[in-house]
Design a protein around this motif. Structure first.
Motif, PDB file in Angstrom:
ATOM      1  N   MET A 289      16.606  12.648  46.784  1.00 46.50           N
ATOM      2  CA  MET A 289      16.188  13.754  45.935  1.00 46.50           C
ATOM      3  C   MET A 289      14.861  14.284  46.456  1.00 46.50           C
ATOM      4  O   MET A 289      13.946  13.523  46.764  1.00 46.50           O
ATOM      5  CB  MET A 289      16.036  13.263  44.495  1.00 46.50           C
ATOM      6  CG  MET A 289      15.374  14.239  43.586  1.00 46.50           C
ATOM      7  SD  MET A 289      15.172  13.686  41.882  1.00 46.50           S
ATOM      8  CE  MET A 289      14.255  12.180  42.060  1.00 46.50           C
ATOM      9  N   ASN A 290      14.781  15.588  46.518  1.00 48.19           N
ATOM     10  CA  ASN A 290      13.529  16.228  46.896  1.00 48.19           C
ATOM     11  C   ASN A 290      12.799  16.586  45.605  1.00 48.19           C
ATOM     12  O   ASN A 290      13.200  17.507  44.898  1.00 48.19           O
ATOM     13  CB  ASN A 290      13.804  17.470  47.742  1.00 48.19           C
ATOM     14  CG  ASN A 290      12.529  18.144  48.201  1.00 48.19           C
ATOM     15  OD1 ASN A 290      11.429  17.647  47.988  1.00 48.19           O
ATOM     16  ND2 ASN A 290      12.678  19.290  48.832  1.00 48.19           N
ATOM     17  N   LEU A 291      11.752  15.835  45.293  1.00 49.19           N
ATOM     18  CA  LEU A 291      10.975  16.045  44.076  1.00 49.19           C
ATOM     19  C   LEU A 291       9.590  16.532  44.474  1.00 49.19           C
ATOM     20  O   LEU A 291       8.833  15.821  45.127  1.00 49.19           O
ATOM     21  CB  LEU A 291      10.873  14.744  43.278  1.00 49.19           C
ATOM     22  CG  LEU A 291      10.005  14.762  42.030  1.00 49.19           C
ATOM     23  CD1 LEU A 291      10.469  15.821  41.040  1.00 49.19           C
ATOM     24  CD2 LEU A 291       9.999  13.384  41.378  1.00 49.19           C
ATOM     25  N   ASP A 292       9.277  17.768  44.078  1.00 46.30           N
ATOM     26  CA  ASP A 292       7.979  18.361  44.363  1.00 46.30           C
ATOM     27  C   ASP A 292       7.166  18.358  43.075  1.00 46.30           C
ATOM     28  O   ASP A 292       7.521  19.052  42.119  1.00 46.30           O
ATOM     29  CB  ASP A 292       8.165  19.786  44.888  1.00 46.30           C
ATOM     30  CG  ASP A 292       6.848  20.477  45.185  1.00 46.30           C
ATOM     31  OD1 ASP A 292       5.872  19.781  45.522  1.00 46.30           O
ATOM     32  OD2 ASP A 292       6.802  21.718  45.075  1.00 46.30           O
ATOM     33  N   ILE A 293       6.101  17.567  43.044  1.00 50.61           N
ATOM     34  CA  ILE A 293       5.253  17.478  41.852  1.00 50.61           C
ATOM     35  C   ILE A 293       3.897  18.101  42.167  1.00 50.61           C
ATOM     36  O   ILE A 293       3.244  17.712  43.127  1.00 50.61           O
ATOM     37  CB  ILE A 293       5.080  16.016  41.387  1.00 50.61           C
ATOM     38  CG1 ILE A 293       6.433  15.441  40.981  1.00 50.61           C
ATOM     39  CG2 ILE A 293       4.089  15.941  40.235  1.00 50.61           C
ATOM     40  CD1 ILE A 293       6.378  14.028  40.468  1.00 50.61           C
ATOM     41  N   SER A 294       3.523  19.067  41.342  1.00 53.95           N
ATOM     42  CA  SER A 294       2.203  19.692  41.441  1.00 53.95           C
ATOM     43  C   SER A 294       1.394  19.269  40.222  1.00 53.95           C
ATOM     44  O   SER A 294       1.835  19.461  39.086  1.00 53.95           O
ATOM     45  CB  SER A 294       2.327  21.217  41.460  1.00 53.95           C
ATOM     46  OG  SER A 294       3.046  21.642  42.587  1.00 53.95           O
ATOM     47  N   ILE A 295       0.234  18.702  40.469  1.00 54.70           N
ATOM     48  CA  ILE A 295      -0.633  18.231  39.389  1.00 54.70           C
ATOM     49  C   ILE A 295      -1.808  19.190  39.254  1.00 54.70           C
ATOM     50  O   ILE A 295      -2.636  19.288  40.148  1.00 54.70           O
ATOM     51  CB  ILE A 295      -1.153  16.797  39.672  1.00 54.70           C
ATOM     52  CG1 ILE A 295      -0.001  15.826  39.903  1.00 54.70           C
ATOM     53  CG2 ILE A 295      -2.090  16.344  38.565  1.00 54.70           C
ATOM     54  CD1 ILE A 295       0.846  15.557  38.703  1.00 54.70           C
ATOM     55  N   GLU A 296      -1.858  19.905  38.135  1.00 55.10           N
ATOM     56  CA  GLU A 296      -2.988  20.786  37.849  1.00 55.10           C
ATOM     57  C   GLU A 296      -3.979  20.127  36.893  1.00 55.10           C
ATOM     58  O   GLU A 296      -5.082  20.620  36.738  1.00 55.10           O
ATOM     59  CB  GLU A 296      -2.510  22.102  37.233  1.00 55.10           C
ATOM     60  CG  GLU A 296      -1.846  23.025  38.217  1.00 55.10           C
ATOM     61  CD  GLU A 296      -1.529  24.388  37.619  1.00 55.10           C
ATOM     62  OE1 GLU A 296      -1.791  24.609  36.409  1.00 55.10           O
ATOM     63  OE2 GLU A 296      -0.998  25.224  38.359  1.00 55.10           O
ATOM     64  N   ASP A 297      -3.556  19.064  36.237  1.00 52.80           N
ATOM     65  CA  ASP A 297      -4.400  18.358  35.282  1.00 52.80           C
ATOM     66  C   ASP A 297      -4.461  16.899  35.726  1.00 52.80           C
ATOM     67  O   ASP A 297      -3.435  16.208  35.761  1.00 52.80           O
ATOM     68  CB  ASP A 297      -3.813  18.475  33.873  1.00 52.80           C
ATOM     69  CG  ASP A 297      -4.709  17.877  32.810  1.00 52.80           C
ATOM     70  OD1 ASP A 297      -5.226  16.755  33.017  1.00 52.80           O
ATOM     71  OD2 ASP A 297      -4.877  18.515  31.757  1.00 52.80           O
ATOM     72  N   ALA A 298      -5.644  16.436  36.065  1.00 51.43           N
ATOM     73  CA  ALA A 298      -5.817  15.091  36.635  1.00 51.43           C
ATOM     74  C   ALA A 298      -5.354  13.967  35.718  1.00 51.43           C
ATOM     75  O   ALA A 298      -5.127  12.845  36.174  1.00 51.43           O
ATOM     76  CB  ALA A 298      -7.284  14.875  37.009  1.00 51.43           C
ATOM     77  N   ARG A 299      -5.190  14.253  34.429  1.00 53.51           N
ATOM     78  CA  ARG A 299      -4.721  13.212  33.505  1.00 53.51           C
ATOM     79  C   ARG A 299      -3.264  12.829  33.772  1.00 53.51           C
ATOM     80  O   ARG A 299      -2.794  11.823  33.247  1.00 53.51           O
ATOM     81  CB  ARG A 299      -4.896  13.674  32.058  1.00 53.51           C
ATOM     82  CG  ARG A 299      -6.357  13.872  31.664  1.00 53.51           C
ATOM     83  CD  ARG A 299      -6.494  14.470  30.298  1.00 53.51           C
ATOM     84  NE  ARG A 299      -6.013  15.847  30.303  1.00 53.51           N
ATOM     85  CZ  ARG A 299      -5.896  16.611  29.220  1.00 53.51           C
ATOM     86  NH1 ARG A 299      -6.231  16.130  28.028  1.00 53.51           N
ATOM     87  NH2 ARG A 299      -5.452  17.845  29.307  1.00 53.51           N
ATOM     88  N   TRP A 300      -2.553  13.595  34.580  1.00 55.20           N
ATOM     89  CA  TRP A 300      -1.142  13.335  34.869  1.00 55.20           C
ATOM     90  C   TRP A 300      -0.958  12.313  35.995  1.00 55.20           C
ATOM     91  O   TRP A 300      -0.003  12.418  36.769  1.00 55.20           O
ATOM     92  CB  TRP A 300      -0.427  14.630  35.233  1.00 55.20           C
ATOM     93  CG  TRP A 300       0.052  15.403  34.055  1.00 55.20           C
ATOM     94  CD1 TRP A 300      -0.314  16.663  33.708  1.00 55.20           C
ATOM     95  CD2 TRP A 300       1.003  14.985  33.072  1.00 55.20           C
ATOM     96  NE1 TRP A 300       0.340  17.048  32.560  1.00 55.20           N
ATOM     97  CE2 TRP A 300       1.156  16.037  32.149  1.00 55.20           C
ATOM     98  CE3 TRP A 300       1.737  13.811  32.872  1.00 55.20           C
ATOM     99  CZ2 TRP A 300       2.006  15.967  31.054  1.00 55.20           C
ATOM    100  CZ3 TRP A 300       2.576  13.741  31.786  1.00 55.20           C
ATOM    101  CH2 TRP A 300       2.710  14.808  30.891  1.00 55.20           C
ATOM    102  N   GLN A 301      -1.806  11.319  36.084  1.00 54.71           N
ATOM    103  CA  GLN A 301      -1.703  10.308  37.130  1.00 54.71           C
ATOM    104  C   GLN A 301      -0.339   9.624  37.153  1.00 54.71           C
ATOM    105  O   GLN A 301       0.152   9.234  38.201  1.00 54.71           O
ATOM    106  CB  GLN A 301      -2.802   9.255  36.964  1.00 54.71           C
ATOM    107  CG  GLN A 301      -4.197   9.808  37.089  1.00 54.71           C
ATOM    108  CD  GLN A 301      -4.502  10.320  38.472  1.00 54.71           C
ATOM    109  OE1 GLN A 301      -4.061   9.771  39.464  1.00 54.71           O
ATOM    110  NE2 GLN A 301      -5.252  11.407  38.547  1.00 54.71           N
ATOM    111  N   MET A 302       0.288   9.467  35.986  1.00 53.54           N
ATOM    112  CA  MET A 302       1.533   8.721  35.872  1.00 53.54           C
ATOM    113  C   MET A 302       2.774   9.574  36.046  1.00 53.54           C
ATOM    114  O   MET A 302       3.881   9.061  35.978  1.00 53.54           O
ATOM    115  CB  MET A 302       1.591   8.007  34.516  1.00 53.54           C
ATOM    116  CG  MET A 302       2.039   8.879  33.328  1.00 53.54           C
ATOM    117  SD  MET A 302       1.075  10.321  32.912  1.00 53.54           S
ATOM    118  CE  MET A 302       0.100   9.696  31.579  1.00 53.54           C
TER     119      MET A 302
END
Length: 164
Positions: A1-14
């Motif tokens: 699976m190609n999963l592209d995760i963009s984190i704009e909020d640093a609280r999303w560590q998990m």
């Protein structure tokens, strides 16, 4: 699976640790070959998701999760299973995009007395089901979608999120 995760909020560590198993559980449950699927997830805050909600749904308020399916897979008849996704000319299945707000998720989890990880897992399952054509606008569709969510989460060892 190609999963592209963009984190704009640093609280999303998990987010990646929660997203990957939840997505795989949905795809396995729905019989979709996950090796050829592509999904993008944006981990953001209430301000960003409110802007997205205003732009795409004309609701200028924060929400927990938004989904943008790449294809319309919803069944025509209420309460029926959606159509299966099909691979494109390259052999991939682009399922779509999901945005999830940390602020709303944390607030909802706290108010419901739920673990944040469990609530986020539920919302990712919910979002991926939207990408696969499930919806909850019509009552029979909502009953179907909620049942599928509960079954998938149960297989993951998670409690029914609709029990109060």
């Amino acid at each position: 699976m190609n999963l592209d995760i963009s984190i704009e909020d640093a609280r999303w560590q998990m987010l990646e640790a929660l997203a990957r198993p939840a997505i795989l559980a949905v795809l396995d449950h729905c019989g979709v070959e996950h090796g050829i699927c592509e999904i993008s997830i944006l981990g953001c805050d209430d301000s960003r998701i409110a802007k997205l909600n205003a732009e795409f749904r004309e609701k200028p308020v924060p929400t927990n999760v938004l989904s943008w399916p790449s294809a319309e897979l919803s069944a025509e008849e209420p309460g029926h299973e959606p159509y299966p996704p099909e691979a494109d000319f390259s052999g991939e299945i682009a399922l779509g995009d999901i945005a999830i707000s940390y602020d709303t998720c944390a607030r909802e989890a706290s108010e419901a007395g739920k673990e944040m990880d469990d609530h986020v897992t539920h919302l990712i399952v919910h979002g991926v089901l939207h990408l696969l054509g499930y919806d909850h606008i019509r009552d029979p569709d909502a009953t179907l979608m909620e049942g599928v969510e509960v079954e998938i989460l149960g297989k993951m060892g998670k409690d029914n999120p609709y029990n109060t």
